[in-house]
Design a protein around this motif. Sequence first.
Motif, PDB file in Angstrom:
ATOM      1  N   SER A 103     -46.881  93.148 -88.605  1.00  0.00           N
ATOM      2  CA  SER A 103     -48.271  93.159 -89.039  1.00  0.00           C
ATOM      3  C   SER A 103     -49.159  93.985 -88.107  1.00  0.00           C
ATOM      4  N   ASN A 104     -48.568  94.822 -87.261  1.00  0.00           N
ATOM      5  CA  ASN A 104     -49.271  95.661 -86.301  1.00  0.00           C
ATOM      6  C   ASN A 104     -50.064  94.869 -85.262  1.00  0.00           C
ATOM      7  N   THR A 105     -49.712  93.605 -85.067  1.00  0.00           N
ATOM      8  CA  THR A 105     -50.319  92.788 -84.031  1.00  0.00           C
ATOM      9  C   THR A 105     -49.512  92.992 -82.757  1.00  0.00           C
ATOM     10  N   PRO A 106     -50.161  93.299 -81.649  1.00  0.00           N
ATOM     11  CA  PRO A 106     -49.413  93.487 -80.404  1.00  0.00           C
ATOM     12  C   PRO A 106     -48.663  92.215 -80.018  1.00  0.00           C
ATOM     13  N   ILE A 107     -47.464  92.390 -79.510  1.00  0.00           N
ATOM     14  CA  ILE A 107     -46.665  91.254 -79.050  1.00  0.00           C
ATOM     15  C   ILE A 107     -47.106  90.906 -77.633  1.00  0.00           C
ATOM     16  N   LYS A 108     -47.429  89.640 -77.438  1.00  0.00           N
ATOM     17  CA  LYS A 108     -47.862  89.178 -76.127  1.00  0.00           C
ATOM     18  C   LYS A 108     -46.655  89.144 -75.185  1.00  0.00           C
ATOM     19  N   THR A 109     -46.862  89.600 -73.969  1.00  0.00           N
ATOM     20  CA  THR A 109     -45.834  89.561 -72.944  1.00  0.00           C
ATOM     21  C   THR A 109     -46.338  88.712 -71.792  1.00  0.00           C
ATOM     22  N   VAL A 110     -45.476  87.807 -71.312  1.00  0.00           N
ATOM     23  CA  VAL A 110     -45.810  86.952 -70.172  1.00  0.00           C
ATOM     24  C   VAL A 110     -44.781  87.195 -69.077  1.00  0.00           C
ATOM     25  N   SER A 111     -45.114  86.809 -67.864  1.00  0.00           N
ATOM     26  CA  SER A 111     -44.167  86.921 -66.751  1.00  0.00           C
ATOM     27  C   SER A 111     -43.392  85.620 -66.625  1.00  0.00           C
ATOM     28  N   CYS A 112     -42.091  85.727 -66.426  1.00  0.00           N
ATOM     29  CA  CYS A 112     -41.254  84.545 -66.190  1.00  0.00           C
ATOM     30  C   CYS A 112     -41.802  83.817 -64.964  1.00  0.00           C
ATOM     31  N   PRO A 113     -42.080  82.501 -65.057  1.00  0.00           N
ATOM     32  CA  PRO A 113     -42.632  81.771 -63.923  1.00  0.00           C
ATOM     33  C   PRO A 113     -41.700  81.728 -62.708  1.00  0.00           C
ATOM     34  N   THR A 114     -40.408  81.913 -62.924  1.00  0.00           N
ATOM     35  CA  THR A 114     -39.442  81.830 -61.824  1.00  0.00           C
ATOM     36  C   THR A 114     -39.239  83.156 -61.122  1.00  0.00           C
ATOM     37  N   CYS A 115     -39.008  84.240 -61.900  1.00  0.00           N
ATOM     38  CA  CYS A 115     -38.657  85.516 -61.263  1.00  0.00           C
ATOM     39  C   CYS A 115     -39.643  86.648 -61.530  1.00  0.00           C
ATOM     40  N   GLY A 116     -40.565  86.444 -62.486  1.00  0.00           N
ATOM     41  CA  GLY A 116     -41.570  87.464 -62.758  1.00  0.00           C
ATOM     42  C   GLY A 116     -41.179  88.515 -63.780  1.00  0.00           C
ATOM     43  N   THR A 117     -39.983  88.428 -64.341  1.00  0.00           N
ATOM     44  CA  THR A 117     -39.552  89.392 -65.355  1.00  0.00           C
ATOM     45  C   THR A 117     -40.440  89.285 -66.595  1.00  0.00           C
ATOM     46  N   PRO A 118     -40.850  90.408 -67.189  1.00  0.00           N
ATOM     47  CA  PRO A 118     -41.655  90.343 -68.418  1.00  0.00           C
ATOM     48  C   PRO A 118     -40.852  89.723 -69.567  1.00  0.00           C
ATOM     49  N   VAL A 119     -41.490  88.821 -70.322  1.00  0.00           N
ATOM     50  CA  VAL A 119     -40.853  88.142 -71.450  1.00  0.00           C
ATOM     51  C   VAL A 119     -41.759  88.292 -72.670  1.00  0.00           C
ATOM     52  N   SER A 120     -41.214  88.775 -73.774  1.00  0.00           N
ATOM     53  CA  SER A 120     -41.979  88.880 -75.020  1.00  0.00           C
ATOM     54  C   SER A 120     -42.150  87.492 -75.604  1.00  0.00           C
ATOM     55  N   TRP A 121     -43.377  87.156 -76.007  1.00  0.00           N
ATOM     56  CA  TRP A 121     -43.657  85.836 -76.570  1.00  0.00           C
ATOM     57  C   TRP A 121     -43.386  85.889 -78.069  1.00  0.00           C
ATOM     58  N   THR A 122     -42.086  85.813 -78.420  1.00  0.00           N
ATOM     59  CA  THR A 122     -41.652  85.860 -79.814  1.00  0.00           C
ATOM     60  C   THR A 122     -40.605  84.778 -80.034  1.00  0.00           C
ATOM     61  N   PRO A 123     -40.361  84.401 -81.288  1.00  0.00           N
ATOM     62  CA  PRO A 123     -39.318  83.402 -81.569  1.00  0.00           C
ATOM     63  C   PRO A 123     -37.929  83.822 -81.070  1.00  0.00           C
ATOM     64  N   GLU A 124     -37.708  85.121 -80.948  1.00  0.00           N
ATOM     65  CA  GLU A 124     -36.422  85.609 -80.466  1.00  0.00           C
ATOM     66  C   GLU A 124     -36.223  85.368 -78.969  1.00  0.00           C
TER      67      GLU A 124
END
Length: 62
Positions: free
Chosen positions: A5-26
């Motif tokens: 739907s052309n909505t940007p996917i939110k990315t958060v940092s892993c609380p443990t190691c800081g790796t970027p994580v896409s906030w998606t069901p996958e």
Amino acid sequence: MTSQSNTPIKTVSCPTCGTPVSWTPESRYRPFCSERCKLIDLGQWADESYRVPTSPPDELGE
């Protein structure tokens, strides 16, 4: 990266190691990047490395 739907996917940092994580069901372990990071965090709660701050109880009779 955007969803269908052309909505940007939110990315958060892993609380443990800081790796970027896409906030998606996958992202199975979100907000963590992996099961390992999730279990590390759980272990820190279990051994009381993390604590939720509280205020001292009110004194009775004052």
